[in-house]
Design an enzyme around this catalytic site. Sequence first.
Site, PDB file in Angstrom:
ATOM      1  N   CYS A 106      10.007   2.700  -2.664  1.00  0.00           N
ATOM      2  CA  CYS A 106       9.821   2.146  -4.004  1.00  0.00           C
ATOM      3  C   CYS A 106      10.932   1.145  -4.348  1.00  0.00           C
ATOM      4  CB  CYS A 106       9.709   3.295  -5.007  1.00  0.00           C
ATOM      5  SG  CYS A 106       8.937   2.843  -6.567  1.00  0.00           S
ATOM      6  N   HIS A 107      11.765   1.450  -5.348  1.00  0.00           N
ATOM      7  CA  HIS A 107      12.846   0.561  -5.765  1.00  0.00           C
ATOM      8  C   HIS A 107      14.137   0.775  -4.974  1.00  0.00           C
ATOM      9  CE1 HIS A 107      10.168   0.123  -9.236  1.00  0.00           C
ATOM     10  NE2 HIS A 107      10.829  -0.975  -9.530  1.00  0.00           N
TER      11      HIS A 107
END
Length: 182
Positions: A106-107
């Site tokens: 994800c991030h």
Amino acid sequence: MRIAFLTAPAGVEQIELTVPWRAVTDAGHKPVLVSTIPGDVRAFHHLDKADRFPVDEVVGEVAAESFGGLVLPGGVANPDFLRLNERAVSFVRGFFEQGRPVAAICHAPWTLIEADVVRGRVLTSWPSLRTDIRNAGGNWVDEQVVVCDHGPNKLITSRKPDDLKAFCEAFLEQFAKAKEAV
């Protein structure tokens, strides 16, 4: 094999911590929650507060070589906080210097960018990071999971919680290979 899970004191996406943690445990490895301060970390379900998890070890007091691999869970706040903490960034960089596998979802690649370890690598992430990854010299692709072997270690990346099954399978395979090589 001990596997580090690096998180900030708050902001980690709970499912991106708990599902890989369970996969690591089920595969016979020892997951270790590492954070920037002792105590516990606050997880989130997107923007809603979720559970707390006890910190096992603190960056600056532990080194990458005491682990067989690293998992970087996402959440927007988690990697944003970690990339501003030099000890956390150095801890991440240490896995690359030691040639140990690193998995990020994800991030989480924001922390990899800050550690200056994405140059020349192919990786994926949440789509909003693609420009950041490209600007850091990485090659961003929109795939469920990417295993990049540029350099002495494997980098395993995924985009989002929907990719967790493939992400866990891919990083467990790389952790097993790393364990055999030791």
